[in-house]
Write a protein that holds these residues in place. Structure first.
Motif, short mmCIF file in Angstrom:
data_model
loop_
_atom_site.label_atom_id
_atom_site.label_comp_id
_atom_site.label_asym_id
_atom_site.label_seq_id
_atom_site.Cartn_x
_atom_site.Cartn_y
_atom_site.Cartn_z
N ASN A 1 73.97 43.85 60.57
CA ASN A 1 75.38 43.29 60.40
C ASN A 1 76.16 43.98 59.18
O ASN A 1 77.28 44.51 59.25
CB ASN A 1 75.50 41.72 60.50
N ARG B 1 75.11 38.41 69.51
CA ARG B 1 74.58 37.65 68.61
C ARG B 1 73.33 37.35 68.68
O ARG B 1 72.46 37.05 67.71
CB ARG B 1 75.55 36.22 68.38
N ASN B 2 72.65 37.16 69.93
CA ASN B 2 71.24 37.13 70.15
C ASN B 2 70.34 38.18 69.83
O ASN B 2 69.09 38.23 69.48
CB ASN B 2 70.97 36.68 71.61
N PHE C 1 80.67 38.03 59.18
CA PHE C 1 79.56 37.44 58.53
C PHE C 1 79.57 37.90 57.08
O PHE C 1 79.45 36.92 56.05
CB PHE C 1 78.26 38.14 59.04
N LYS D 1 68.03 37.02 63.47
CA LYS D 1 69.18 37.42 64.57
C LYS D 1 70.41 36.48 64.02
O LYS D 1 70.21 35.34 63.70
CB LYS D 1 68.88 36.95 65.98
N ASN D 2 71.26 37.00 64.28
CA ASN D 2 72.73 36.38 64.06
C ASN D 2 72.66 34.88 64.69
O ASN D 2 73.15 34.02 64.16
CB ASN D 2 74.01 37.06 64.56
N ALA D 3 72.59 34.74 65.73
CA ALA D 3 72.38 33.57 66.50
C ALA D 3 71.26 32.62 66.21
O ALA D 3 71.91 31.49 65.67
CB ALA D 3 72.22 33.67 68.18
N LEU E 1 79.71 33.86 61.70
CA LEU E 1 78.89 34.50 62.78
C LEU E 1 79.14 34.16 63.92
O LEU E 1 79.27 35.05 64.99
CB LEU E 1 77.37 33.85 62.43
N LEU E 2 79.54 33.00 64.43
CA LEU E 2 79.84 32.43 65.54
C LEU E 2 81.19 33.10 66.12
O LEU E 2 81.60 32.92 67.43
CB LEU E 2 79.70 31.06 65.84
N SER F 1 82.99 43.54 60.09
CA SER F 1 82.26 42.31 60.02
C SER F 1 82.89 41.08 59.73
O SER F 1 83.84 40.83 58.74
CB SER F 1 81.10 42.50 58.74
#
Lengths: 352, 755
Positions: free
Chosen positions: A112, A104-105, A165, A74-76, A95-96, A163
């Motif tokens: 992505n 993100r979770n 990321f 996961k991104n988070a 990412l954040l 994106s």
């Protein structure tokens, strides 16, 4: 949305076999795909749900020092992995700065890379879009295109890749690990995404059935950890796509830049590696002059695709700023507003 | 389904519920998910309806693939102009003053993109949605008319809801000619959409010729009549349940075609039908704040006093209905000037009809008025606050009437002090923060009408000493139920914990409209009067009864307090409500009350809430990104019933102003006229990270004329003043006047990058 077949494979091999059928799509978290399906922009006949596959959800450091991120991480989870964020802070910051905490979770690393453009003419089924319906035309050209591409666009498509990321991954030279019916292959992220040219519907090198299984950051990328930043300019402070963004990483030795990495977001159909700008920086003393020259180099080929000439000027200013931020050093703690123009800044970074 | 708030167990200050910062009574229900919103209702045998929206802005539907839609599994019916059952009312008729022409599949014309062109009903939401998509409409398309320069203007007869299109006094041209300085500027505001968190929804269920509707509604009893007219049934046959609204902002006060179609489908199919709009379907059929182009001319004399003010707004409306943003009227009541003109022109575009959206007219109009005043202050070489004080209106500029109360000077003073306004440099571009970001300070005057509508209420004292109060009010999230509950308890001389409050149901006494910032004043007055009436009846029982300690107190009177009646001249002699009722052998005693403005006061006085908003912004000098870093608002709005909720309303309004200034706009394709950002990812409203440190000051104000309780309103005033304050702060930081809202990064890049 259309009726579709739902397949939940038990292994990567099963997934690839299932997705080899025409008009199939892989389903990760679905944070982008399902929205597009609800709006009718995408109508896959079959969804192959990857989220129950084993072994694609870990972050590992390999013996050669590279870091391998499973496609389902996961991104988070990635951004908040302390070790990862320490080694690749620009990736965590990028990412954040994207989406919202909730998204993100849920959203995955592989997803992505595969997210689609936010061009409204792509999303809107009543508009002509060569990406959505090859040969139908491009209503973004001559339409509302203030946020569209100034680099790498073609007469067939002026959409940007959304994106954050991927911009950081591009700066750090990430490798995309792909698995398909004929086995596994690796593609540098700079070659993974394709420019629109005459085939804007073809956005990546993936062939039918091929899936991303991991993204790898090479060991040498971690050597740049001391001086790297992501900067994202957007129409509100958070939860908005970039008008222009940039990821920068520098090695500075004895008062000179010995290595520079720079990638741009929000300005091109793909995450844009600014190689000329990188070359222009090497050997120079970090400072306004070198950064301004790099900014000019990064946008030397830029041209407006509509009402977006301002993005060229904005993009240059973003590049100059992100380089100054990177030169000032990676902050010890992630700013509360990652990648924001309003995060605390080191002295001397703003032109006054 | 709950339309009753449980009796709270909270404490109350002796003798007074009003004035207490109670938390909202519906808060726990909402945060636990127990509150039932319209779309949460799932009666047995429910069918789901989805409208198909036109994808062109103007033309005619020539083909719908009805067969494909019907063939989709789960689809029960496809309703088009071909087979739509008859309605009792012509869609051009207007049963109430808040009725707009709407689309009920009366013909094949397309008047705006997003207009419903068919209704698909199915066993599931998914099937109905896909059925609607499968209709694949084809059109005979005509060019869309859109844009202020592309379409001819016309002279409207009225603006807003029946307001005059042109109002003035004095000789504006002479005033401008006599001025030593003139400011002549043109501003534009875009179309903006309400985007309530809860999308519009309805669940309709017929029983014979009676229909029950679960639908969020800001004007319950009035709407029963409007719905009834469509179906040729008496208003009393329509029951509306609207216990909770997830925001309304004006867009849930007016009936839209989709609601009518859902009710029609329920009657046609003899099953309950639910229609819940998707976010994108809220961009067109349910109103919006219309776009404006505003031209202002201000004349100033040597003393920095206005010699003339001319405000001309061109408002955009639809091709088939007229709601014109009455933006110029925002200039009528704020600043003293010998010559004043507020006038409007109109243009017709191929868009959905605009409607009232939180602070209609005043939001757009004050944004421009306050910006232009700032430009004038700078032209006059005066501090913006000093300039406003020199042009302070002691009487209403438009009517010449005295104000019922106006504590605006106190708002200016308190706000400026809290903000730290003193010492602001006059010239722009003078201030920087510690990292070099540009800093600017701006201010604006806030003003909003303090209207009252008509409302009724009932109060019932019960044998156990508790009471029930009832009015069909609407709580859109503003906390009305809590504030009204507090007022009702005070009317009865009871602690709030002893009073049960029923609302949100059309079967209750008419609570009027929750809009115009007049709900608390209107429904609150009715509730208070109902309580007073019940107490009066109770007193009669007591003072006429020899066995009561209050016997014979008729002349000196009694006081109701904490569940007891006391002799006014002897607090030792008292009796509880329960004792009085018990002795009289009554299980309860009822009272009724009405709320409305006293016509004599309305004739004599101009009635407004006032405020002053101060903003600080920071602008990145290189990147152009703008951030509001501080907002201070000081507001005088009569008696504040609940300071917590009133502040919350004002915070919300000011945040909305921030969105207006910097973020909100519908982006129309210049060729098709269609909205290209009909979703809340791309239609930006402020997120938490945009919202700065905020301060709301409730400036005390005693207004004896607005109503006996002294209540004005706080629902809309927070937006006014704020937009201008932020725009002026951006200018003060950068020297850039964008003059087109929202102000964005591209505007800031016109400033060259410093070396």
């Amino acid at each position: 949305m259309n009726l579709f077949e739902y397949v939940r494979p038990a292994s990567v091999a099963e997934a690839i076999a299932a997705a080899g059928e025409p008009n199939s799509a892989y389903l990760g978290a679905g944070t982008n795909l399902l929205d597009l399906m609800k709006g009718g922009a995408l109508t896959p006949a079959r969804l192959v749900d990857l989220t129950h596959l084993p072994d694609l959800g870990s972050i590992e450091t390999l013996p050669d020092g590279s870091t391998r991120i499973g496609a389902l991480v996961k991104n988070a989870a990635l951004a908040h992995d302390t070790d990862f964020a320490k080694r690749f802070p620009v990736v965590a910051e990028a990412l954040l700065s994207g989406a919202s905490a909730q998204l993100r979770n849920a959203a995955t690393v592989g997803g992505n890379l595969m997210q689609r453009t936010r061009c409204p003419y792509f999303t809107d089924t009543a508009s002509a879009c060569n990406k959505r319906q090859p040969g139908s035309g491009c209503d973004a050209i001559g339409g509302e295109n203030r946020s569209h591409a100034v680099l790498g666009w073609s007469e067939n498509c002026i959409a940007v890749h959304p994106s954050d990321f991927c911009v950081a991954l591009t700066a750090l030279g990430a490798i995309v690990e792909i698995e398909g019916t004929t086995g596994r292959r690796e593609v540098p992220i700079t070659e993974f995404f394709l420019l629109p040219g005459d085939t804007p519907e073809k956005e990546t090198v993936l062939e039918a059935g091929e899936m991303i299984v991991a993204v790898r950051l090479p060991a040498e990328a971690a050597k740049l950890a001391a001086n790297q930043r992501y900067l994202k300019v957007r129409e509100r402070t958070s939860y908005a796509f970039a008008l222009a963004s940039a990821a920068a990483a520098l090695t500075i030795e004895n008062g000179a830049i010995t290595e520079a990495r720079l990638a741009l977001g929000g300005v091109a159909p793909k995450p844009w590696r600014a190689s000329e700008a990188e070359a222009a920086l090497v050997g120079k003393a970090p400072g306004k002059e070198a950064f301004a020259a790099a900014a000019e180099a990064a946008f030397a080929e830029a041209k407006p695709s509509g009402d977006n000439a301002y993005k060229i000027e904005l993009g240059k200013r973003v590049v100059a700023r992100v380089l100054a931020m990177a030169a000032a050093g990676t902050p010890e703690r992630m700013p509360a507003l990652p990648a924001s123009a309003f995060a605390p800044l080191p002295e001397g970074v703003v032109n006054v | 389904m709950s339309d009753a708030i449980p009796m709270p167990g909270g404490r109350n200050r002796f003798g007074s519920n009003s004035g207490q910062p109670l938390t909202r009574r519906d808060g726990v229900l909402k945060v636990t998910g127990a509150a039932t919103f319209a779309a949460d209702n799932h009666p047995d045998r429910l069918l789901h309806a989805v409208t198909a929206g036109a994808t062109v802005s103007r033309g005619r539907v020539t083909f719908l693939d009805v067969e494909a839609a019907k063939a989709h599994p789960g689809v029960v019916a496809v309703i088009t102009p071909e087979n739509r059952p008859p309605l009792a009312m012509d869609p051009d008729e207007k049963p109430t003053r808040f009725s707009f022409r709407t689309e009920v599949l009366q013909d094949d014309t397309v008047r705006y993109a997003g207009q419903p062109i068919a209704l698909v009903v199915a066993e599931t939401l998914e099937a109905a949605t896909e059925g609607a998509r499968l209709l694949s409409p084809r059109y005979e398309e005509e060019p869309a008319r859109h844009g202020f320069d592309a379409v001819d203007t016309y002279e409207p007869e009225a603006v807003g809801v029946g307001a005059p299109a042109k109002v003035g006094k004095g000789d504006v041209e002479a005033g401008l000619a006599a001025a030593t300085r003139r400011v002549e500027v043109r501003y534009e505001t875009p179309g903006q959409y309400h985007n309530a968190m809860e999308p519009h929804a309805i669940v309709a269920e017929w029983d014979g010729d009676r229909v029950t509707l679960d639908t969020p509604n800001q004007a319950l009893v009035m709407s029963t009549g409007a719905f009834a007219a469509w179906f040729g049934i008496p208003a009393e046959n329509v029951t509306i349940r609207s216990p909770f609204l997830g925001g309304g902002f004006g867009s849930k006060a007016i009936i839209f075609g989709g609601q009518v179609l859902a009710i029609l489908a329920a009657r046609m199919l003899q099953r309950p039908v639910k229609l819940a709009l998707r976010r994108d379907q809220m961009y067109g059929p349910v109103g919006h704040r219309g776009a404006t182009r505003q031209e202002m001319r201000l004349g100033i004399d040597d003393e920095g006093r206005l010699t003339a003010l001319d405000h001309l707004t061109t408002s955009a409306t639809s091709s088939f209905e007229e709601f014109l943003e009455p933006a110029s009227n925002a200039s009528l009541n704020t600043y003293a000037t010998p010559a004043l003109l507020a006038r409007h022109k109109a243009v017709r575009w191929d868009i959905g009809t605009p409607g009232p959206m939180r602070a209609p007219g005043e939001a757009s109009g004050s944004a421009v008025l306050e910006s232009a005043m700032d430009e004038a202050a700078f032209a006059a070489g005066l501090d913006p606050l000093e300039f406003r004080l020199r042009n302070y209106a002691e009487t209403d500029p438009a009517s010449g009437k005295r104000f019922s109360a106006k504590a605006l000077r106190e708002c200016y003073a308190d706000g400026a002090k809290r903000f730290g306004w003193a010492g602001r440099p006059l010239a722009p571009g003078q201030m920087r923060d510690e990292t070099g970001r540009l800093v600017g300070w701006g201010m604006g005057t806030a003003l909003f009408h303090a209207p009252m509508f008509q409302a009724e209420a009932k109060a019932t004292l019960r044998a156990d000493g508790t009471a029930l109060v009832e009015t069909a009010g609407a709580d859109m999230g503003q906390g009305a139920w809590t504030a009204l509950h507090q007022i009702a308890a005070d009317g009865l001389g009871l602690a709030i914990s002893m009073v049960e409050f029923h609302s949100g149901h059309s079967g209750l006494p008419d609570g009027g409209i929750a809009g115009g910032s007049g709900h608390t004043a209107t429904a609150g007055s009715a509730l208070h009067a109902a309580g007073t009436d019940a107490i009066a009846k109770l007193s009669e029982l007591a003072v006429g009864d020899e066995r009561s300690p209050l016997f014979g107190a008729g002349n000196v009177g009694v006081e109701a307090r904490d569940g007891r009646l006391y002799r006014a001249d002897d607090p030792e002699r008292s009796e509880s409500y329960a004792e009085i009722l018990a002795r009289a052998g009554l299980s309860e005693i009822g009272g009724a009350g009405q709320g409305a403005r006293d016509p004599a006061s309305a004739e004599e006085r101009a009635m407004f809430s006032h405020g002053a908003v101060f903003a600080e912004v920071k602008v990145d000098p290189d990147l152009g990104q703008i951030k509001v870093s501080r907002l201070v608002g000081a507001f005088a709005a009569g008696r504040i019933i609940n300071p917590r909720l009133a502040s919350s309303q004002l915070y919300g309004g000011m945040i909305w102003g921030l969105g207006f200034a910097l973020e909100e706009q519908a982006v129309h394709d210049r060729r098709s006229g269609r909205i290209m950002n009909a979703n809340i990812a791309e239609y930006h409203v402020p997120v938490n990270a945009d919202v700065p440190e905020m301060d709301v000051i409730l400036v005390p104000e005693d207004d004896p004329y607005v109503n006996p309780l002294g209540i004005k309103g706080v629902g809309e005033i927070g937006i006014t003043g704020t937009v201008g304050a932020i725009a002026n702060a951006v200018w003060h930081a950068t020297g850039i006047r964008a003059r087109r809202f929202p102000i964005g990064i591209a505007d800031m890049l016109t400033r060259p990058q410093a070396a």
